[in-house]
Design an enzyme around this catalytic site. Structure first.
Site, PDB file in Angstrom:
ATOM      1  N   GLU A  48      13.499   3.812   8.562  1.00  0.00           N
ATOM      2  CA  GLU A  48      12.472   4.777   8.528  1.00  0.00           C
ATOM      3  C   GLU A  48      12.807   5.933   9.452  1.00  0.00           C
ATOM      4  O   GLU A  48      13.371   5.870  10.494  1.00  0.00           O
ATOM      5  CB  GLU A  48      11.295   4.020   8.789  1.00  0.00           C
ATOM      6  CG  GLU A  48       9.980   5.216   8.899  1.00  0.00           C
ATOM      7  CD  GLU A  48       8.538   4.535   8.865  1.00  0.00           C
ATOM      8  OE1 GLU A  48       7.641   5.396   8.548  1.00  0.00           O
ATOM      9  OE2 GLU A  48       8.728   3.464   8.873  1.00  0.00           O
ATOM     10  N   CYS A 243       5.878   3.996   6.877  1.00  0.00           N
ATOM     11  CA  CYS A 243       4.819   5.181   6.671  1.00  0.00           C
ATOM     12  C   CYS A 243       5.279   6.611   6.152  1.00  0.00           C
ATOM     13  O   CYS A 243       4.290   7.424   6.024  1.00  0.00           O
ATOM     14  CB  CYS A 243       3.866   5.202   7.881  1.00  0.00           C
ATOM     15  SG  CYS A 243       3.296   3.527   8.249  1.00  0.00           S
ATOM     16  N   ASN A 374       4.000   1.571   0.226  1.00  0.00           N
ATOM     17  CA  ASN A 374       4.787   0.893   1.568  1.00  0.00           C
ATOM     18  C   ASN A 374       4.047  -0.086   2.041  1.00  0.00           C
ATOM     19  O   ASN A 374       4.055  -1.298   1.952  1.00  0.00           O
ATOM     20  CB  ASN A 374       4.846   1.829   2.458  1.00  0.00           C
ATOM     21  CG  ASN A 374       5.159   1.357   3.733  1.00  0.00           C
ATOM     22  OD1 ASN A 374       6.070   0.864   3.938  1.00  0.00           O
ATOM     23  ND2 ASN A 374       4.462   1.653   4.698  1.00  0.00           N
ATOM     24  N   GLU A 375       2.863   0.167   2.514  1.00  0.00           N
ATOM     25  CA  GLU A 375       1.872  -0.858   3.291  1.00  0.00           C
ATOM     26  C   GLU A 375       0.399  -0.608   2.858  1.00  0.00           C
ATOM     27  O   GLU A 375      -0.610  -0.733   3.937  1.00  0.00           O
ATOM     28  CB  GLU A 375       2.058  -0.358   4.620  1.00  0.00           C
ATOM     29  CG  GLU A 375       1.850  -1.851   5.608  1.00  0.00           C
ATOM     30  CD  GLU A 375       2.261  -1.323   7.041  1.00  0.00           C
ATOM     31  OE1 GLU A 375       2.915  -2.041   7.644  1.00  0.00           O
ATOM     32  OE2 GLU A 375       1.737  -0.426   7.700  1.00  0.00           O
TER      33      GLU A 375
END
Length: 658
Positions: A48, A243, A374-375
């Site tokens: 990331e 993120c 993603n999350e």
């Protein structure tokens, strides 16, 4: 002589057992009864762009804000001489060139002194003595102009350490490239560009790259950082996050199509980590996308990893704005996913296969996985995931889809997602764990009782926190790394459920980080792997192909007397591989009985990773302070009698006769 050494080793181990005053723990390993296969993707890498991981990190560009596109167009730049009539103007041509709207116009009247712009790089520029540096710029002369450029590097004292001249010669935009060598080493150099003569000169895409990029690719990646990744022998590379995928809002989300093609046409955006944490504000953190999706795929191929791209699912970060796209406006997001698969795998004559071919890679990247979101969490994610999954499976049934249960490994949102994803027959589900070391020790059995008929697990983000999650004081100390090793024995022991695992975050710049802890740290010239890095490396480099039973008193080794363990067999090398963690402060004598119908070689290898203190860390000054030590190991018949050092992680490899 060899027999004398073997006898001495046996006597040494026996002496240590006697001196320890402890009864040896008897552990059995049945090499003839494999439990399940270990996926080639078991241990991988999570990438990331946080902590200056891409720009200022693995992407070797040394100039910050090279095209004047930051919110403040001259951020990263400094005017050294401003006693001119005009000097510099920033011109915005957004209506005609929205992807690269700004450029700088330098103007000098006849008789005026030279004018200079200086670029600070990413917390300075790391310069190596004798290294060639390649400067490039897009430039054009205005009518009647004859401005020339003198490019130089300056050290922290302002002294010139390398220079070259350039004379743009056309009224049309043209790329100019010149090279020069540095005369000294400098950690925090600056790039100075002197403009001399009279007239007006337009400049854009001001760039400086070292010659020693990975595989010597022009405008490529920083070789030492890629080498650290390659040395992990990863099974997969997950990118671009994290993120970053979501964006703080949807306008700032990651859009893969904006990250390929000509460098000057890649639309820069602000990095969502730039002001995320009050304790580490980095308002100069943007994404140039010099490290774009093509480069990610190429990197995965270079290091032998399966590419695992993660795409936005129509939701921004739920910790920030929590923006969502209405369900009836989701089509373009889904089309991005379908187009990405064609970009990666499509034939050369397909729409996106042609794009890949033009970029220099006619062959397929053979992508097998794609991540949706993603999350995210909640029903708004589940309904969007379902639409994505249906569309992808309809057109590309062989692609494995990765989904997730949100940022926490337990709780209401986790339970809801797990339940719904099971109903939807999800294939691979991403779980994240950022917790104290004690949590990792206590959860080594987390997957022992998971439903074997449900989805497979991607342990996509994990890292033990020495203070607390998001603390700027977290350290990559040995206590954290050792607890992760213990947890990872549980992941490996349950390889029939756990398919993929990766530590996170991956990279951090010593002078420009936002989040700790991190796997690999670096400054502008040097880099090092943490203790956690060496734990990951030992697991990945000693993976094996199938899990073997490894029992202490007829139970898996999951914390008894501070011991955690897993065993594997490697069909490729014909070896038994044992991984054992001693989390206790005392040495642990073992008696390991290898049950096998095959004959064992009398010698094996033992690799020990340990530290005298659980608070020790690696650093730029002591990069290998905590690092593996390998020795020969003697095997008596089918029995091993090692004594595990306090606070240690041990890997044992034993060759089996064919």
């Amino acid at each position: 002589m060899k027999k004398i050494i073997i006898v001495c080793v046996l006597l040494f181990f026996t002496y240590r057992i006697i001196c320890s005053g402890q009864t040896a723990n008897v552990i059995s390993v049945d090499a003839d009864k494999p439990i399940s296969a270990i996926q080639p993707t078991m241990w991988g890498i999570f990438f990331e762009d946080i902590n200056f991981a891409a720009d200022g990190g693995i992407y070797a560009e040394l100039v910050k804000n090279r095209s004047f596109e930051f919110f403040k167009p001259l951020m990263g730049w400094k005017i050294l001489k401003s006693d001119t009539t005009t000097g510099i103007l920033i011109i915005n041509q957004g209506k005609t060139n929205p992807d690269n709207p700004r450029y700088a116009r330098i103007t000098l009247a006849e008789g005026e002194p030279s004018f200079s712009l200086s670029n600070a790089g990413f917390r300075g520029m790391g310069i190596k003595k004798g290294m060639s540096y390649h400067f490039s710029v897009l430039a054009r002369q205005m009518e009647g102009s004859s401005l020339k450029m003198r490019i130089s590097l300056a050290n922290s004292k302002g002294e010139e350490i390398g220079t070259v001249s350039l004379a743009p010669d056309t009224k049309e935009w043209k790329k100019y490239t010149v090279s020069f060598a540095a005369t000294v080493k400098e950690l925090r150099a600056r790039l100075n560009i002197w403009f001399e003569g009279k007239g007006s000169l337009d400049v854009d895409m001001v760039s400086l790259f070292p010659d020693d990029t990975w595989k010597n690719r022009p405008c490529g990646l920083r070789a030492d950082l890629v080498q650290l990744l390659a040395d992990l022998k990863p099974g997969f590379l997950r990118f671009p996050g994290g993120c970053i995928v979501e964006g703080r809002d949807l306008d700032n989300r990651y859009q893969w199509k904006n990250t390929i093609g000509n460098i000057e046409d890649r639309h820069l955006i602000v990095n969502r980590w730039n002001t995320e944490f009050a304790h580490r504000l980095t308002p100069d953190y943007f994404q140039s996308f010099g490290m774009g999706f093509f480069e990610y795929f190429q990197l995965a191929e270079d290091i032998g990893a399966e590419p695992l791209p993660i795409l936005n699912c129509g939701m921004a970060c739920e910790f920030n704005t929590a923006e969502v796209v209405p369900m009836d406006q989701l089509d373009s997001y889904i089309q991005d996913a379908l187009d990405l698969i064609e970009f990666a795998n499509g034939p050369e004559d397909s729409k996106w296969g042609k794009v890949r071919t033009r970029l220099g890679h006619p062959a397929s990247f053979n992508m097998k996985f794609i991540g949706v979101g993603n999350e995210q969490w909640g029903p708004q994610y589940i309904e969007r995931y379902k639409v994505f999954a249906d569309a992808i499976k309809k057109k590309y049934p062989d692609i494995k889809i990765v989904t997730g249960t949100g940022p926490s490994p337990s709780g209401r949102d986790f339970d809801f997602a797990a339940k719904e994803l099971k109903k939807l027959n999800a294939q691979i589900v991403d779980e994240h764990y950022y917790a104290m070391p004690e949590w990792f020790l206590q959860n080594a059995t987390r997957y022992d009782n998971y439903n074997r008929n449900s989805y497979k697990i991607f342990a996509g983000e994990y890292a033990a926190q020495s203070k607390f999650t998001c603390s700027p004081d977290n350290q990559n100390n040995w206590k954290c790394a050792l607890s992760e090793a213990a947890f990872m024995t549980g992941l490996e022991r349950n390889a029939d459920v756990v398919y993929m695992c990766s530590y996170a975050p991956l990279f951090a710049h010593i002078d420009a980080w936002q989040w700790t802890p991190d796997l690999i740290w670096y400054d502008n010239l040097k880099s090092f792997g943490t203790a956690d890095y060496y734990v990951q490396k030992l697991f990945s480099n000693n993976k094996g192909t199938e899990i073997l039973p490894m029992l202490l008193e007829n139970k898996p080794v999951t914390g008894q007397n501070g011991l955690y363990a897993s065993a594997a067999f490697d069909k490729n090398s014909n070896e038994i591989i044992l991984k054992i963690v001693n989390s206790a402060e005392k040495a642990r004598p073992l008696r390991i009985v290898l049950e096998s119908a095959k004959k064992l070689m009398p010698e094996g290898r033992i690799i020990i990773l340990k530290s005298e203190s659980i608070n020790n860390v690696n650093s730029l000054e002591r990069p290998a302070f905590i690092s593996p030590v390998e020795k020969e190991l003697t095997i008596k018949g089918k029995t091993l009698i090692p004594v595990l050092d306090p606070y240690s992680f041990t890997v044992i490899r034993i060759k089996v006769f064919k």
